[in-house]
Design a protein around this motif. Sequence first.
Motif, PDB file in Angstrom:
ATOM      1  N   ALA A 119     -25.789  -1.670   7.079  1.00 22.92           N
ATOM      2  CA  ALA A 119     -25.771  -0.392   6.346  1.00 22.92           C
ATOM      3  C   ALA A 119     -24.969  -0.526   5.057  1.00 22.92           C
ATOM      4  N   LEU A 120     -25.356   0.284   4.095  1.00 20.85           N
ATOM      5  CA  LEU A 120     -24.595   0.368   2.854  1.00 20.85           C
ATOM      6  C   LEU A 120     -23.160   0.774   3.213  1.00 20.85           C
ATOM      7  N   ASP A 121     -22.174   0.095   2.617  1.00 19.47           N
ATOM      8  CA  ASP A 121     -20.770   0.437   2.919  1.00 19.47           C
ATOM      9  C   ASP A 121     -20.532   1.927   2.646  1.00 19.47           C
TER      10      ASP A 121
ATOM     11  N   ALA B  37     -35.329   1.736  -0.942  1.00 15.25           N
ATOM     12  CA  ALA B  37     -35.955   0.463  -0.592  1.00 15.25           C
ATOM     13  C   ALA B  37     -35.059  -0.214   0.440  1.00 15.25           C
ATOM     14  N   GLY B  38     -35.477  -0.188   1.698  1.00 18.41           N
ATOM     15  CA  GLY B  38     -34.688  -0.748   2.785  1.00 18.41           C
ATOM     16  C   GLY B  38     -33.940   0.356   3.512  1.00 18.41           C
ATOM     17  N   THR B  39     -34.445   0.733   4.683  1.00 21.17           N
ATOM     18  CA  THR B  39     -33.886   1.876   5.413  1.00 21.17           C
ATOM     19  C   THR B  39     -33.098   1.449   6.643  1.00 21.17           C
TER      20      THR B  39
ATOM     21  N   LEU C  80     -31.977   0.166  -4.270  1.00 16.85           N
ATOM     22  CA  LEU C  80     -32.475  -1.151  -3.875  1.00 16.85           C
ATOM     23  C   LEU C  80     -31.491  -1.755  -2.877  1.00 16.85           C
ATOM     24  N   ASP C  81     -31.799  -1.564  -1.598  1.00 13.97           N
ATOM     25  CA  ASP C  81     -30.937  -2.111  -0.541  1.00 13.97           C
ATOM     26  C   ASP C  81     -31.842  -2.910   0.399  1.00 13.97           C
ATOM     27  N   ILE C  82     -32.582  -3.790  -0.203  1.00  7.94           N
ATOM     28  CA  ILE C  82     -33.634  -4.549   0.473  1.00  7.94           C
ATOM     29  C   ILE C  82     -33.266  -6.024   0.348  1.00  7.94           C
ATOM     30  N   TRP C  83     -33.940  -6.876   1.081  1.00  7.70           N
ATOM     31  CA  TRP C  83     -33.637  -8.308   0.931  1.00  7.70           C
ATOM     32  C   TRP C  83     -33.806  -8.688  -0.543  1.00  7.70           C
ATOM     33  N   ALA C  84     -32.795  -9.392  -1.053  1.00  7.04           N
ATOM     34  CA  ALA C  84     -32.735  -9.669  -2.490  1.00  7.04           C
ATOM     35  C   ALA C  84     -33.996 -10.328  -3.070  1.00  7.04           C
TER      36      ALA C  84
ATOM     37  N   THR D 104     -38.164   3.446   3.512  1.00  7.31           N
ATOM     38  CA  THR D 104     -39.109   2.346   3.734  1.00  7.31           C
ATOM     39  C   THR D 104     -38.533   1.338   4.726  1.00  7.31           C
ATOM     40  N   GLU D 105     -39.315   0.969   5.712  1.00  8.54           N
ATOM     41  CA  GLU D 105     -38.824  -0.016   6.683  1.00  8.54           C
ATOM     42  C   GLU D 105     -40.026  -0.702   7.335  1.00  8.54           C
ATOM     43  N   ASN D 106     -39.925  -2.023   7.490  1.00 12.37           N
ATOM     44  CA  ASN D 106     -41.054  -2.740   8.100  1.00 12.37           C
ATOM     45  C   ASN D 106     -40.802  -3.154   9.550  1.00 12.37           C
ATOM     46  N   GLU D 107     -39.596  -2.909  10.063  1.00 13.20           N
ATOM     47  CA  GLU D 107     -39.323  -3.221  11.467  1.00 13.20           C
ATOM     48  C   GLU D 107     -39.477  -1.944  12.276  1.00 13.20           C
TER      49      GLU D 107
ATOM     50  N   VAL E  94     -28.968   4.795   7.819  1.00 11.28           N
ATOM     51  CA  VAL E  94     -27.634   5.305   7.469  1.00 11.28           C
ATOM     52  C   VAL E  94     -27.596   5.834   6.025  1.00 11.28           C
ATOM     53  N   SER E  95     -27.972   4.979   5.063  1.00  8.84           N
ATOM     54  CA  SER E  95     -27.924   5.466   3.671  1.00  8.84           C
ATOM     55  C   SER E  95     -28.894   6.622   3.464  1.00  8.84           C
ATOM     56  N   THR E  96     -29.987   6.628   4.238  1.00  5.82           N
ATOM     57  CA  THR E  96     -30.961   7.731   4.120  1.00  5.82           C
ATOM     58  C   THR E  96     -30.272   9.078   4.379  1.00  5.82           C
TER      59      THR E  96
ATOM     60  N   THR F 234     -38.841  -1.121  15.376  1.00  2.00           N
ATOM     61  CA  THR F 234     -37.707  -0.695  16.209  1.00  2.00           C
ATOM     62  C   THR F 234     -36.619  -0.032  15.350  1.00  2.00           C
ATOM     63  N   LYS F 235     -36.454  -0.546  14.129  1.00  2.00           N
ATOM     64  CA  LYS F 235     -35.456   0.057  13.229  1.00  2.00           C
ATOM     65  C   LYS F 235     -35.920   1.430  12.770  1.00  2.00           C
ATOM     66  N   ALA F 236     -37.200   1.520  12.440  1.00  2.00           N
ATOM     67  CA  ALA F 236     -37.739   2.808  11.975  1.00  2.00           C
ATOM     68  C   ALA F 236     -37.582   3.867  13.073  1.00  2.00           C
TER      69      ALA F 236
ATOM     70  N   GLY G 242     -43.866  -0.248   7.276  1.00  2.00           N
ATOM     71  CA  GLY G 242     -44.707  -1.386   6.904  1.00  2.00           C
ATOM     72  C   GLY G 242     -44.086  -2.098   5.718  1.00  2.00           C
ATOM     73  N   ASP G 243     -44.807  -3.070   5.191  1.00  2.00           N
ATOM     74  CA  ASP G 243     -44.294  -3.857   4.075  1.00  2.00           C
ATOM     75  C   ASP G 243     -44.183  -2.974   2.832  1.00  2.00           C
ATOM     76  N   ILE G 244     -42.985  -2.874   2.311  1.00  2.00           N
ATOM     77  CA  ILE G 244     -42.718  -1.996   1.170  1.00  2.00           C
ATOM     78  C   ILE G 244     -43.632  -2.298  -0.016  1.00  2.00           C
ATOM     79  N   LEU G 245     -44.039  -3.548  -0.147  1.00  2.00           N
ATOM     80  CA  LEU G 245     -44.875  -3.908  -1.296  1.00  2.00           C
ATOM     81  C   LEU G 245     -46.273  -3.315  -1.148  1.00  2.00           C
TER      82      LEU G 245
END
Length: 225
Positions: free
Chosen positions: A54-56, A78-80, A157-161, A109-112, A84-86, A114-116, A139-142
Amino acid sequence: MASIQYPSPVKAPPHVVSLLDRLHQLSRTQEDAVDTQEVEAQGFDNYMRDKFIALDRDKAEFVYQLARAINAKTIVEAGTSFGVSTIYLALAVSRNVTAGTGPGVVIATENEKTKADKAREHWKEVGDEITGCIQLREGDILQTLKHDLPDVDLLLLDIWAPIALSVLKLVQPRLRRGAVVIADNTIGAAPKYKDLLAYMRAPDSPFTNLTLPYSKGLELSVYLP
Ligand SMILES: C[S@@+](CC[C@H](N)C(=O)[O-])C[C@H]1O[C@@H](n2cnc3c(N)ncnc32)[C@H](O)[C@@H]1O
Protein backbone atom coordinates in the motif's frame (compact mmCIF):
# COMPACT_ATOMS: atom_id res chain seq x y z
CA MET A 1 10.03 12.29 24.82
CA ALA A 2 6.40 12.31 23.70
CA SER A 3 6.00 12.09 19.94
CA ILE A 4 4.28 14.96 18.18
CA GLN A 5 0.85 14.19 16.74
CA TYR A 6 0.74 15.84 13.32
CA PRO A 7 -2.72 16.60 11.94
CA SER A 8 -4.23 14.44 9.24
CA PRO A 9 -6.27 16.12 6.48
CA VAL A 10 -8.48 13.02 6.31
CA LYS A 11 -11.52 13.59 8.47
CA ALA A 12 -13.10 10.15 8.62
CA PRO A 13 -15.38 8.32 11.06
CA PRO A 14 -13.66 6.16 13.72
CA HIS A 15 -14.37 2.86 11.93
CA VAL A 16 -12.58 4.15 8.81
CA VAL A 17 -9.60 5.41 10.82
CA SER A 18 -9.31 1.98 12.51
CA LEU A 19 -9.61 0.19 9.17
CA LEU A 20 -6.84 2.35 7.68
CA ASP A 21 -4.68 1.79 10.81
CA ARG A 22 -5.13 -1.97 10.40
CA LEU A 23 -4.47 -2.04 6.64
CA HIS A 24 -1.37 0.17 6.82
CA GLN A 25 -0.04 -1.97 9.67
CA LEU A 26 -0.58 -5.19 7.69
CA SER A 27 1.07 -3.68 4.64
CA ARG A 28 4.07 -2.44 6.66
CA THR A 29 4.54 -5.83 8.33
CA GLN A 30 4.52 -7.57 4.94
CA GLU A 31 6.95 -5.08 3.43
CA ASP A 32 9.35 -5.38 6.35
CA ALA A 33 9.34 -9.16 5.83
CA VAL A 34 10.03 -9.10 2.08
CA ASP A 35 12.60 -11.76 1.34
CA THR A 36 14.61 -10.78 -1.72
CA GLN A 37 15.79 -14.37 -2.26
CA GLU A 38 12.18 -15.55 -2.32
CA VAL A 39 11.28 -12.74 -4.75
CA GLU A 40 14.01 -14.08 -7.06
CA ALA A 41 12.97 -17.68 -6.57
CA GLN A 42 9.22 -17.16 -7.07
CA GLY A 43 9.41 -14.31 -9.56
CA PHE A 44 8.25 -10.77 -8.73
CA ASP A 45 4.59 -11.14 -9.82
CA ASN A 46 4.10 -14.45 -8.00
CA TYR A 47 5.70 -13.21 -4.81
CA MET A 48 3.64 -10.00 -4.78
CA ARG A 49 0.34 -11.77 -5.52
CA ASP A 50 -0.84 -11.65 -1.88
CA LYS A 51 1.03 -8.50 -0.78
CA PHE A 52 -0.56 -5.13 -0.06
CA ILE A 53 2.35 -2.81 -0.95
CA ALA A 54 0.00 0.00 0.00
CA LEU A 55 0.96 3.60 -0.53
CA ASP A 56 2.61 4.83 2.70
CA ARG A 57 0.18 6.62 4.98
CA ASP A 58 1.92 10.02 4.78
CA LYS A 59 1.91 9.83 0.99
CA ALA A 60 -1.74 8.75 0.93
CA GLU A 61 -2.66 11.68 3.16
CA PHE A 62 -0.73 14.01 0.89
CA VAL A 63 -2.55 12.71 -2.20
CA TYR A 64 -5.88 13.11 -0.37
CA GLN A 65 -5.05 16.72 0.50
CA LEU A 66 -3.95 17.39 -3.08
CA ALA A 67 -7.14 15.86 -4.50
CA ARG A 68 -9.17 18.17 -2.25
CA ALA A 69 -7.03 21.19 -3.22
CA ILE A 70 -7.52 20.72 -6.96
CA ASN A 71 -11.15 19.66 -6.48
CA ALA A 72 -10.46 16.38 -8.29
CA LYS A 73 -13.65 14.62 -9.31
CA THR A 74 -12.24 12.11 -11.76
CA ILE A 75 -9.26 10.12 -10.59
CA VAL A 76 -7.52 7.15 -12.16
CA GLU A 77 -5.71 4.87 -9.75
CA ALA A 78 -3.19 2.74 -11.62
CA GLY A 79 -2.64 -0.18 -9.24
CA THR A 80 -5.28 -0.82 -6.58
CA SER A 81 -4.12 -3.96 -4.78
CA PHE A 82 -6.23 -4.34 -1.61
CA GLY A 83 -7.76 -0.91 -2.10
CA VAL A 84 -5.96 1.18 0.53
CA SER A 85 -5.06 4.26 -1.52
CA THR A 86 -8.47 3.97 -3.22
CA ILE A 87 -10.10 4.71 0.15
CA TYR A 88 -8.24 8.03 0.41
CA LEU A 89 -8.99 8.96 -3.20
CA ALA A 90 -12.68 8.04 -2.91
CA LEU A 91 -13.08 9.95 0.37
CA ALA A 92 -11.60 13.02 -1.35
CA VAL A 93 -13.78 12.64 -4.45
CA SER A 94 -16.96 12.09 -2.45
CA ARG A 95 -16.25 15.26 -0.46
CA ASN A 96 -15.40 17.26 -3.58
CA VAL A 97 -18.65 16.12 -5.13
CA THR A 98 -20.66 17.00 -2.04
CA ALA A 99 -19.05 20.42 -1.92
CA GLY A 100 -19.61 21.10 -5.61
CA THR A 101 -21.72 19.78 -8.42
CA GLY A 102 -21.74 16.83 -10.76
CA PRO A 103 -20.71 13.23 -10.31
CA GLY A 104 -17.29 11.96 -9.33
CA VAL A 105 -15.44 8.73 -9.84
CA VAL A 106 -12.28 6.91 -8.86
CA ILE A 107 -11.38 4.46 -11.59
CA ALA A 108 -9.50 1.73 -9.74
CA THR A 109 -7.51 -0.94 -11.61
CA GLU A 110 -6.31 -4.37 -10.57
CA ASN A 111 -5.46 -7.55 -12.46
CA GLU A 112 -5.31 -9.97 -9.51
CA LYS A 113 -8.82 -11.24 -8.82
CA THR A 114 -8.15 -12.11 -5.17
CA LYS A 115 -6.85 -8.58 -4.55
CA ALA A 116 -9.80 -7.00 -6.32
CA ASP A 117 -12.22 -9.07 -4.21
CA LYS A 118 -10.46 -8.08 -1.00
CA ALA A 119 -10.42 -4.42 -2.06
CA ARG A 120 -14.21 -4.53 -2.50
CA GLU A 121 -14.55 -5.97 1.02
CA HIS A 122 -12.47 -3.15 2.46
CA TRP A 123 -14.49 -0.50 0.62
CA LYS A 124 -17.70 -2.07 1.89
CA GLU A 125 -16.36 -1.73 5.43
CA VAL A 126 -15.93 2.01 4.81
CA GLY A 127 -19.50 2.30 3.54
CA ASP A 128 -21.71 3.99 0.99
CA GLU A 129 -19.76 7.22 1.09
CA ILE A 130 -17.07 5.65 -1.06
CA THR A 131 -18.57 2.55 -2.69
CA GLY A 132 -20.81 4.76 -4.81
CA CYS A 133 -17.92 6.56 -6.44
CA ILE A 134 -15.49 3.70 -7.11
CA GLN A 135 -15.47 1.97 -10.49
CA LEU A 136 -13.15 -1.03 -10.33
CA ARG A 137 -11.78 -2.18 -13.66
CA GLU A 138 -10.45 -5.71 -13.31
CA GLY A 139 -7.88 -7.13 -15.71
CA ASP A 140 -4.76 -5.86 -17.42
CA ILE A 141 -4.72 -2.09 -17.03
CA LEU A 142 -3.33 -1.68 -20.54
CA GLN A 143 -6.64 -3.13 -21.76
CA THR A 144 -9.10 -1.86 -19.15
CA LEU A 145 -8.10 1.79 -19.55
CA LYS A 146 -8.18 1.65 -23.34
CA HIS A 147 -11.85 2.65 -23.56
CA ASP A 148 -14.43 4.82 -21.81
CA LEU A 149 -12.01 7.10 -20.07
CA PRO A 150 -13.51 10.44 -18.98
CA ASP A 151 -11.44 13.61 -18.58
CA VAL A 152 -9.04 13.00 -15.72
CA ASP A 153 -8.06 15.42 -12.91
CA LEU A 154 -5.55 13.19 -11.14
CA LEU A 155 -3.64 10.03 -12.05
CA LEU A 156 -1.98 8.00 -9.30
CA LEU A 157 0.74 5.79 -10.76
CA ASP A 158 1.22 3.12 -8.12
CA ILE A 159 1.73 0.25 -10.51
CA TRP A 160 4.74 -1.91 -11.30
CA ALA A 161 7.34 0.54 -12.59
CA PRO A 162 8.05 -1.12 -15.97
CA ILE A 163 4.48 -0.47 -17.20
CA ALA A 164 4.06 2.99 -15.66
CA LEU A 165 5.03 4.82 -18.87
CA SER A 166 2.59 2.79 -20.99
CA VAL A 167 -0.17 3.60 -18.50
CA LEU A 168 0.69 7.30 -18.56
CA LYS A 169 0.62 7.34 -22.38
CA LEU A 170 -2.77 5.64 -22.32
CA VAL A 171 -4.25 8.19 -19.92
CA GLN A 172 -2.43 11.30 -21.19
CA PRO A 173 -4.95 12.14 -23.96
CA ARG A 174 -7.65 12.34 -21.27
CA LEU A 175 -5.69 14.49 -18.80
CA ARG A 176 -7.22 17.91 -18.43
CA ARG A 177 -4.91 20.92 -18.50
CA GLY A 178 -3.51 21.25 -14.98
CA ALA A 179 -4.15 17.61 -14.12
CA VAL A 180 -1.77 16.10 -11.61
CA VAL A 181 0.17 12.86 -11.99
CA ILE A 182 1.62 11.27 -8.87
CA ALA A 183 4.16 8.46 -9.20
CA ASP A 184 5.38 6.55 -6.17
CA ASN A 185 8.95 5.54 -5.31
CA THR A 186 10.60 7.61 -8.02
CA ILE A 187 13.80 7.89 -5.97
CA GLY A 188 13.84 4.34 -4.57
CA ALA A 189 12.95 2.74 -7.90
CA ALA A 190 14.58 5.36 -10.17
CA PRO A 191 16.38 2.79 -12.38
CA LYS A 192 13.08 0.96 -13.01
CA TYR A 193 11.34 4.26 -13.76
CA LYS A 194 14.07 5.33 -16.20
CA ASP A 195 11.76 5.50 -19.24
CA LEU A 196 8.94 7.21 -17.37
CA LEU A 197 11.18 9.84 -15.84
CA ALA A 198 13.00 10.50 -19.12
CA TYR A 199 9.64 10.97 -20.85
CA MET A 200 8.22 13.30 -18.21
CA ARG A 201 11.41 15.30 -17.77
CA ALA A 202 12.29 15.70 -21.46
CA PRO A 203 12.86 19.38 -22.45
CA ASP A 204 9.71 19.44 -24.62
CA SER A 205 7.59 17.46 -22.14
CA PRO A 206 4.14 18.87 -21.34
CA PHE A 207 4.76 17.97 -17.68
CA THR A 208 6.37 20.08 -14.97
CA ASN A 209 7.92 17.79 -12.36
CA LEU A 210 8.79 17.95 -8.70
CA THR A 211 10.30 15.10 -6.68
CA LEU A 212 8.92 15.27 -3.15
CA PRO A 213 11.27 14.04 -0.41
CA TYR A 214 9.01 11.33 1.02
CA SER A 215 10.64 7.98 1.76
CA LYS A 216 11.86 6.61 -1.62
CA GLY A 217 10.43 9.71 -3.31
CA LEU A 218 7.08 10.77 -4.67
CA GLU A 219 6.89 12.53 -8.04
CA LEU A 220 4.33 15.28 -8.45
CA SER A 221 3.87 16.27 -12.07
CA VAL A 222 1.46 18.75 -13.57
CA TYR A 223 0.18 18.41 -17.12
CA LEU A 224 0.53 21.79 -18.83
CA PRO A 225 0.58 21.20 -22.58
C1 LIG B 1 1.90 -1.03 -5.50
S1 LIG B 1 0.46 -1.99 -5.71
C2 LIG B 1 -0.85 -0.84 -5.51
C3 LIG B 1 -1.07 -0.42 -4.09
C4 LIG B 1 -2.31 0.43 -3.90
N1 LIG B 1 -2.27 1.63 -4.69
C5 LIG B 1 -2.49 0.78 -2.44
O1 LIG B 1 -2.05 1.85 -2.00
O2 LIG B 1 -3.04 -0.03 -1.70
C6 LIG B 1 0.46 -2.26 -7.43
C7 LIG B 1 -0.68 -3.15 -7.90
O3 LIG B 1 -0.72 -3.10 -9.33
C8 LIG B 1 -1.20 -4.36 -9.78
N2 LIG B 1 -0.82 -4.54 -11.19
C9 LIG B 1 0.42 -4.83 -11.67
N3 LIG B 1 0.39 -4.93 -13.00
C10 LIG B 1 -0.90 -4.71 -13.40
C11 LIG B 1 -1.57 -4.69 -14.65
N4 LIG B 1 -0.92 -4.93 -15.78
N5 LIG B 1 -2.90 -4.43 -14.66
C12 LIG B 1 -3.57 -4.16 -13.51
N6 LIG B 1 -2.99 -4.18 -12.29
C13 LIG B 1 -1.67 -4.45 -12.22
C14 LIG B 1 -0.55 -5.37 -8.86
O4 LIG B 1 -1.26 -6.59 -8.82
C15 LIG B 1 -0.54 -4.62 -7.53
O5 LIG B 1 -1.61 -5.04 -6.72
